[in-house]
Design a protein around this motif. Structure first.
Motif, PDB file in Angstrom:
ATOM      1  N   ARG A   1       0.571  -7.212  -0.223  1.00 24.56           N
ATOM      2  CA  ARG A   1       1.539  -8.531  -0.526  1.00 24.56           C
ATOM      3  C   ARG A   1       3.057  -7.802  -0.605  1.00 24.56           C
TER       4      ARG A   1
ATOM      5  N   PHE B   1       1.926  -7.597   5.867  1.00 21.83           N
ATOM      6  CA  PHE B   1       2.035  -8.047   4.514  1.00 21.83           C
ATOM      7  C   PHE B   1       1.566  -9.812   4.339  1.00 21.83           C
ATOM      8  N   ALA B   2       1.291 -10.131   3.426  1.00 24.02           N
ATOM      9  CA  ALA B   2       1.239 -11.502   3.045  1.00 24.02           C
ATOM     10  C   ALA B   2       2.515 -11.746   2.209  1.00 24.02           C
ATOM     11  N   CYS B   3       3.507 -12.357   3.022  1.00 27.80           N
ATOM     12  CA  CYS B   3       4.859 -12.335   2.541  1.00 27.80           C
ATOM     13  C   CYS B   3       5.111 -13.651   1.634  1.00 27.80           C
ATOM     14  N   ARG B   4       5.899 -13.512   0.476  1.00 31.82           N
ATOM     15  CA  ARG B   4       6.191 -14.713   0.001  1.00 31.82           C
ATOM     16  C   ARG B   4       7.879 -14.586  -0.214  1.00 31.82           C
TER      17      ARG B   4
ATOM     18  N   LEU C   1       2.705 -10.712  -7.939  1.00 39.73           N
ATOM     19  CA  LEU C   1       2.816  -9.766  -6.886  1.00 39.73           C
ATOM     20  C   LEU C   1       2.000  -8.703  -7.214  1.00 39.73           C
TER      21      LEU C   1
ATOM     22  N   GLY D   1      -4.747  -7.091  -5.370  1.00 42.70           N
ATOM     23  CA  GLY D   1      -3.840  -6.550  -4.463  1.00 42.70           C
ATOM     24  C   GLY D   1      -4.022  -4.786  -4.215  1.00 42.70           C
TER      25      GLY D   1
ATOM     26  N   ALA E   1       1.421  -3.204  -2.575  1.00 43.04           N
ATOM     27  CA  ALA E   1       2.617  -4.455  -3.076  1.00 43.04           C
ATOM     28  C   ALA E   1       3.915  -3.817  -2.467  1.00 43.04           C
TER      29      ALA E   1
END
Length: 319
Positions: A3, A42-45, A68, A73, A76
């Protein structure tokens, strides 16, 4: 389960507005979300506060940090671009609703969340003024200044320095960081690690400019991003075929050079691979400046210290 949380704050109620932080966060997202071969990373926010219509509050920042670093996870990454405020040896990540008394979230608060998290690997990247204060004793809250195992912190400047924006609406540090992620910091195998990022960024600033800092407590380097290898792996594995021993001198002659009469297609193919090795400083011509002249004058080439390192990796079956 990788993440990444990226925050870029330009809008502030009680601090001067910035102009490049939102741009920085948005520019870095695609490089973190996908590797160079377009495979998922990465799974991005990504959250940005460009103006008063989309502020990022202290509570919101903390809530996203908790998510996060929540269960599930394994890796991170937290990136912050915005104002930084020095506070009693610590540094505050200033939020849109921050005041001079309570600027935002102290980095020591984020460290508390990290220390309580089950996420094994955490990378923090801060592009803000005084960001080097993130790993001082004041921020860590103990006399040993120990980071949690698996934690790396990369900052844009020392604890007594500001972090500059460019005339093009970007942070200087984050502009270089973008180039580092876009294969600039990749090793021969294409791995971009936090240590590689720091080496690239450290070289990007002069003696009179802001100075990036890097602190870590890690026993292995995780990939921040994977780029295409500088030498195709099938070619790299030829190291032990072409150099039977690490101190072997590979003989060359004009038949390796495709522009010459009497050239040999098999030798030309080898020479093409040797040129790739030379571009990565894995080999060096013997008594010549260029491989071309080493071939034309029937000399040879040998492994450099870096080439010997990768030769041993191939020999051990690690590549």
């Amino acid at each position: 389960m990788k993440r990444a949380l990226l925050l870029g704050i330009d809008h502030y109620n009680s601090f001067d507005a910035l102009g490049g932080c939102a741009n920085d966060a948005e520019a870095l997202e695609p490089l973190l979300a996908r590797n160079e071969d377009n495979s998922p990373n990465f799974a991005c926010r990504t959250l940005t506060a460009r103006d008063s219509s989309s502020p990022i509050s202290r509570d919101a920042l903390l809530e996203h940090v908790h998510e996060l670093l929540g269960p599930g996870g394994t890796f991170a990454l937290f990136y912050f671009a915005g104002h930084g405020a020095p506070m009693n040896g610590d540094v505050a990540l200033v939020t849109s609703n921050g005041t001079q008394t309570t600027p935002g979230v102290m980095f020591s608060e984020i460290l508390s969340v990290i220390n309580a998290s089950t996420v094994n690997e955490v990378v923090i990247i801060l592009d803000c003024c005084f960001s080097g204060g993130a790993t001082t004793i004041g921020a860590l809250g103990n006399q040993l200044a120990n980071l949690k195992n698996g934690l790396s912190v990369l900052t844009a400047s020392r604890s007594d320095q500001v972090s500059m924006e460019t005339a093009h609406g970007r942070g200087q540090f984050s502009t270089y960081l973008e180039g580092a992620l876009d294969a600039g910091a990749a090793d021969v195998l294409g791995h971009v690690t936090v240590a590689g990022l720091y080496a690239y960024l450290s070289e990007s600033f002069g003696a009179w400019e802001q100075r990036p800092t890097f602190k870590a407590n890690i026993d292995r380097l995780q990939d921040i991003r994977k780029c295409d290898p500088r030498v195709p792996l099938e070619t790299l594995r030829k190291l032990t075929d072409w150099f039977p021993t690490f101190d072997y001198d590979f003989p060359l002659d004009p038949s390796f050079e495709p522009t010459e009469e009497g050239s040999n297609p098999a030798n030309e193919a080898i020479f093409s691979g040797l040129q790739k090795f030379r571009a990565c400083r894995l080999i060096e011509p013997i008594d010549e400046d260029h491989l071309y002249f080493a071939a034309m004058r029937s000399k040879g080439c040998r492994l450099t210290p870096l080439g010997k390192h990768y030769w041993r990796q191939v020999k051990a079956g690690l590549i």
